[in-house]
Motif scaffolding. Structure first.
Motif, short mmCIF file in Angstrom:
data_model
loop_
_atom_site.label_atom_id
_atom_site.label_comp_id
_atom_site.label_asym_id
_atom_site.label_seq_id
_atom_site.Cartn_x
_atom_site.Cartn_y
_atom_site.Cartn_z
N ARG A 174 0.85 -1.19 0.00
CA ARG A 174 0.00 0.00 0.00
C ARG A 174 0.89 1.25 0.00
O ARG A 174 1.91 1.30 0.68
N ASP A 207 7.24 4.98 6.15
CA ASP A 207 7.84 4.77 7.47
C ASP A 207 9.21 4.10 7.41
O ASP A 207 9.82 3.85 8.44
N ASP A 257 2.30 2.90 3.17
CA ASP A 257 3.13 2.05 4.03
C ASP A 257 4.61 2.23 3.74
O ASP A 257 5.46 1.79 4.53
#
Length: 243
Positions: A168, A174, A171
């Motif tokens: 996704r 991070d 995601d």
């Protein structure tokens, strides 16, 4: 630029080892010895020696001499200590087949495409940091569902992308990923990036878009390299420190 970001991110997922690696110490290089004097040098190009004068900033390498010595007496043996030192800078080369994707969609559905290839070369570790990944966002006013679910993967074909798994978009934000020094990285690593969008009945007709940024950071920039310009620091010999 959105697609460029994702491409680097997927490269990181593809190339970074999952095995934890010990913290690495990078040698930043050292300043030239006191009294160093630049000398002319030659570079072998197409089997021809090309001369470069001292101070030629178009050179790919430069050379200095220092530490003159002499002696005069009747001793039997003279021991002359000699040091030959080379400081190799980190370099990188990369290419990308495109920095933008454009979908035109007639009806709701789930769609995927590749169409972008990426190659990266370097002679030491490269840190990849990315920011701004998200679903494609509605650019107009109003709307029912104002985002299009967006995913990314990599592989040689759609079957490979499915097997590697879809990530996704948000995601990816991070993670900071390191592509570690290896013979494969020196030779050049390549992959194809796939994107997948899920267009639903509740997505109103409009334009949708996402943009972001990515930073490639070389981990062993030498003190004598101008890190912003990517060339020789000027001056190469720093003035004496004032006491």
């Amino acid at each position: 630029m959105r697609k460029l970001l994702v491409l680097f991110a997927i490269m990181a997922l593809l190339l970074v080892s999952t095995v934890a690696m010990a913290e690495k110490t990078y040698l930043p290089g050292e300043e030239l010895p006191d009294g160093a004097v630049e000398v002319e040098h030659w570079e072998l190009v197409d089997n021809e020696w090309v001369n470069h004068r001292a101070g030629d900033v178009t050179s790919l390498a430069r050379c200095w001499r220092s530490g003159p010595a002499s002696g005069n007496c009747n001793k039997e043996n003279w021991v002359i200590n000699f040091t030959h030192h080379a400081s190799m800078a980190q370099w990188s080369e990369w290419s990308i087949g495109g920095t933008r994707w454009d979908w035109r969609i007639l009806k709701p559905g789930t769609y995927a495409a590749d169409c972008i290839e990426f190659t990266l070369k370097s002679n030491n570790d490269v840190l990849i940091d990315y920011d701004g990944f998200a679903d494609l966002a509605y650019l107009g006013e109003g709307g029912v569902k104002t985002t299009i679910d967006t995913y990314y993967s990599f592989g040689e074909d759609i079957e490979g992308a499915v097997e590697n798994g879809w990530v996704r978009a948000d995601d990816l934000n991070d993670d900071d990923d390191m592509i570690y020094d290896s013979a494969a990285l020196h030779a050049g690593m390549s992959t194809k990036l796939f994107n997948m969008i899920v267009v639903e009945n509740c997505n109103s007709s409009c334009e949708y878009e996402d943009t972001g940024t990515i930073t490639l950071t070389l981990q062993n920039v030498k003190v004598w390299v101008d890190g912003r310009a990517g060339t020789w620091r000027d001056p190469q010999i720093l003035p004496p420190t004032q006491g």
